[in-house]
Design a protein around this motif. Structure first.
Motif, PDB file in Angstrom:
ATOM      1  N   GLY A  61       3.989 -40.139  68.771  1.00 28.88           N
ATOM      2  CA  GLY A  61       5.215 -41.241  68.251  1.00 28.88           C
ATOM      3  C   GLY A  61       5.202 -42.115  69.304  1.00 28.88           C
ATOM      4  O   GLY A  61       4.878 -42.354  70.417  1.00 28.88           O
ATOM      5  N   GLN A  78      11.644 -39.484  67.950  1.00 23.87           N
ATOM      6  CA  GLN A  78      11.053 -38.941  69.178  1.00 23.87           C
ATOM      7  C   GLN A  78      10.986 -38.356  69.673  1.00 23.87           C
ATOM      8  O   GLN A  78      11.536 -36.801  70.664  1.00 23.87           O
ATOM      9  N   TYR A 104      12.632 -35.219  67.933  1.00 25.08           N
ATOM     10  CA  TYR A 104      11.439 -34.443  67.843  1.00 25.08           C
ATOM     11  C   TYR A 104      11.297 -33.371  68.760  1.00 25.08           C
ATOM     12  O   TYR A 104      10.633 -32.236  68.433  1.00 25.08           O
TER      13      TYR A 104
END
Length: 606
Positions: free
Chosen positions: A104, A111, A114
């Motif tokens: 990303g 992100q 993530y």
């Protein structure tokens, strides 16, 4: 005949093709022997300590996975803090380079989520200082905010823009119609291009977001990982001095009292001293060498030790001797690598602290390496159907950290599922391939099936016989297989080293021929079997299935009308757990372009 009793299990029939495979029923075994203080968790398939839920119990699992009894009155702290001092020992630190930038945009808040959800040890992101002295998140080492990707009307250095303007800047993360053209440049005049854009190189579902400040990311991280605020601009790309770039990030760390779990990355030693004087850990971030195997130390070791520098992050292009020089001086060394699981062997052999990777979730593996803390990601199914990039989707270019070029890993398109590899992709070289890392390492590399659909969206004109697509499979490691020309500064300017391929090839040529081949231990290629089939037609999908057993390999093409063509080879040379999709236009650099598509990649054991 073979008879077993619990907790042993058996599979197979004892033949050469399907030998007996003995196993253990862990539920039966551990369920019987787990005594006081132990419990078998079926969900994680682990035998572990049983934590009492009685009131007042303070014992819990620490960030390192071991038992921890926190002090104080509160039995469960608000945050399971992971300060720098708690980072795993060598070689098991795993950091997310540019917010795990293969998955990303480098500056996106999702992100950060993530990385936190994946439990990485270090979260690296680029930072600079705004015109009003605020720490801001940037995307690249040029510290510029691009009008070509955002709601700004003029591309500008972050240092020349106020934090208010930066925080309200809207990032589009892609072009409107062509996800390959992730950035249409710094056009500051043609306002007709200013429209909402979706997708981009990361896939059509890469969402838009407002440009964050450094404090936004620190609030999100909140000690649950070590934050690495990289404030080291590339002097060839920006006129903003590093001494100014570090001001905002340092203040953000101080404002959050985040000194114990934050680092500030710098390139100049004088600025490292400034960071350390603020009570913040500095980490040296030298530029990437021009070529692989560079033996030049970016800093004299004595200078770093005299300044009290304790951390340095070196690109994988440096020779082993450079890593060893700093490690031997007691400096904690991280490798800024290529995200392949094979890199871990080098990190381990060097004995350095760990790695910063663009795809850290794939790098640390599916939980099979002790100490890396990996989680099994292999239930992901056909990410290209969702127009996104898959975990471990690596190519020859991503090994050079070239992760934002449209020719790196191909692209997805909104109109149809699948990965598109454009004409010219691979530069006319052999073994140009995309690692299907979300399926690797295969759970059973001795017997398995791989399915894939392939399409020539356009046909090669110069040489229909050479143009081919297919699979590379059975490799013992995920080291990239691209055929880099040696000693050629034009075709291989980075000096990428030659690789000896150890794998099989299943191929479909444009002229219709299908076949199987094998690379021997020294890299010599031998065709094992071929047969003719109808020439491929542009724009038509064909289905393919590869079947591997203990002593045989079979490759089948199925036409749209259901007609099948099969080749078989009796061979057991390679049974490694890694495979790629391959698209080769030519092997000598000659132009022979065509557009290739892959979809419905699937692996099943047995």
């Amino acid at each position: 005949m073979l008879e077993v009793e619990e907790p042993l299990t058996k599979e197979g029939n004892g033949s050469v093709a399907v030998p007996w495979r003995l196993g253990v029923d862990k539920d039966s075994l551990f369920g019987d022997i787990a005594g006081a203080g132990l419990a078998y968790d079926k969900g994680t398939d682990k035998l572990q300590v049983c934590l009492s839920r009685d009131t007042g119990n303070s014992l819990r699992f620490g960030a390192d996975g071991c038992l921890y009894a926190p002090g104080g009155e509160t039995p469960v702290p608000d945050v399971c803090a992971r300060p720098i001092d708690s980072l795993p020992p060598a070689p098991n630190v795993v950091g997310a380079h540019d917010l795990a930038g293969l998955m990303g945009p480098y500056s996106s808040p999702y992100q950060v989520d993530y990385c936190l959800a994946a439990g990485v040890d270090i979260i690296h992101f680029r930072t600079g200082t705004s015109s009003d002295g605020v720490g801001v998140v940037t995307e690249y080492a040029d510290h510029r905010l691009s009008a070509g990707r955002s709601s700004l009307y003029l591309t500008q250095d972050a240092r020349r823009v106020s934090s208010s303007t930066i925080r309200t800047t809207y990032n589009y993360a892609g072009d409107t119609d062509d996800p390959q053209a992730w950035n249409w440049g710094d056009d500051d005049v043609d306002l007709t291009k200013r429209k909402d854009r979706r997708g981009g190189w990361y896939g059509w579902l890469s969402q838009r977001y407002y440009q964050p400040l450094a404090t936004d990311f620190l609030r999100m991280i909140d000690g649950k990982a070590v934050a690495l605020l990289d404030a080291a601009p590339d002097p060839a790309l920006t006129a903003v001095p590093e001494a100014e770039a570090i001001l905002g990030p340092m203040q953000a760390v101080l404002d959050h009292c985040a000194q114990s779990w934050s680092m500030v990355g710098v390139r100049e030693l004088a600025n490292a001293t400034t960071v350390e004087n603020q009570g913040i850990t500095a980490i040296m971030m030298p530029l990437r060498p021009a070529t692989w195997g560079d033996t030049t130390l970016p800093y004299p070791v004595a200078d770093l030790t005299a300044a009290g520098v304790q951390w340095i992050a070196l690109y994988s292009r440096y020779a082993d001797s450079v890593f060893t020089a700093y490690k031997s001086a007691g400096i904690q060394v991280l490798m800024r690598g290529t995200s392949r699981q094979a890199d871990y062997a080098r990190v381990s052999a060097l004995g350095i602290r760990g790695a910063l990777q663009y795809d850290p979730i794939y790098y640390r593996g599916p939980g099979t390496v002790t100490g890396l803390g990996g989680r099994d990601y292999r239930s992901e199914q056909d990410p290209w159907e969702h127009r996104r990039m898959g975990t471990g989707q690596l190519t020859y270019q991503t090994d050079q950290q070239s992760v934002s070029s449209p020719s790196v890993r191909g692209r997805t398109e909104a109109a149809e599922q699948g990965l598109v590899l454009p004409s010219g992709w691979g530069g006319g070289r052999d073994r140009v391939s995309v690692l299907c890392g979300w399926e690797c390492p295969m759970t059973n590399s001795a017997a398995y099936r791989i399915g894939v659909d392939m399409q020539w969206a356009s046909l090669a004109s110069a040489s229909a016989a050479n143009a081919r697509m297919g699979l590379l499979f059975g490799a013992p490691t995920d080291t990239d297989l691209y055929s880099w020309p040696q000693g050629d500064p034009v075709l291989n300017p980075s000096g990428m080293r030659a690789v000896t391929p150890n794998c099989y090839r299943a191929f479909q040529r444009q002229n219709g021929e299908i076949g199987l081949g094998v690379f021997s231990a020294d890299g010599t290629y031998t065709v094992l079997a071929t047969r003719t089939s109808p020439a491929v037609a542009a724009g038509t999908w064909n289905a393919y299935e590869l079947v591997v057993t203990a002593d045989q390999v079979t490759f089948t093409r199925t036409l749209a009308n259901g007609t099948k063509y099969t080749v078989t080879a009796a061979d057991s040379t390679w049974r490694g757990p890694y495979f790629w999709v391959e698209k080769v236009e030519s092997t000598n650099g000659a132009a022979n372009g065509f557009i290739g598509k892959f979809r419905n990649v699937s692996y099943s054991a047995g």
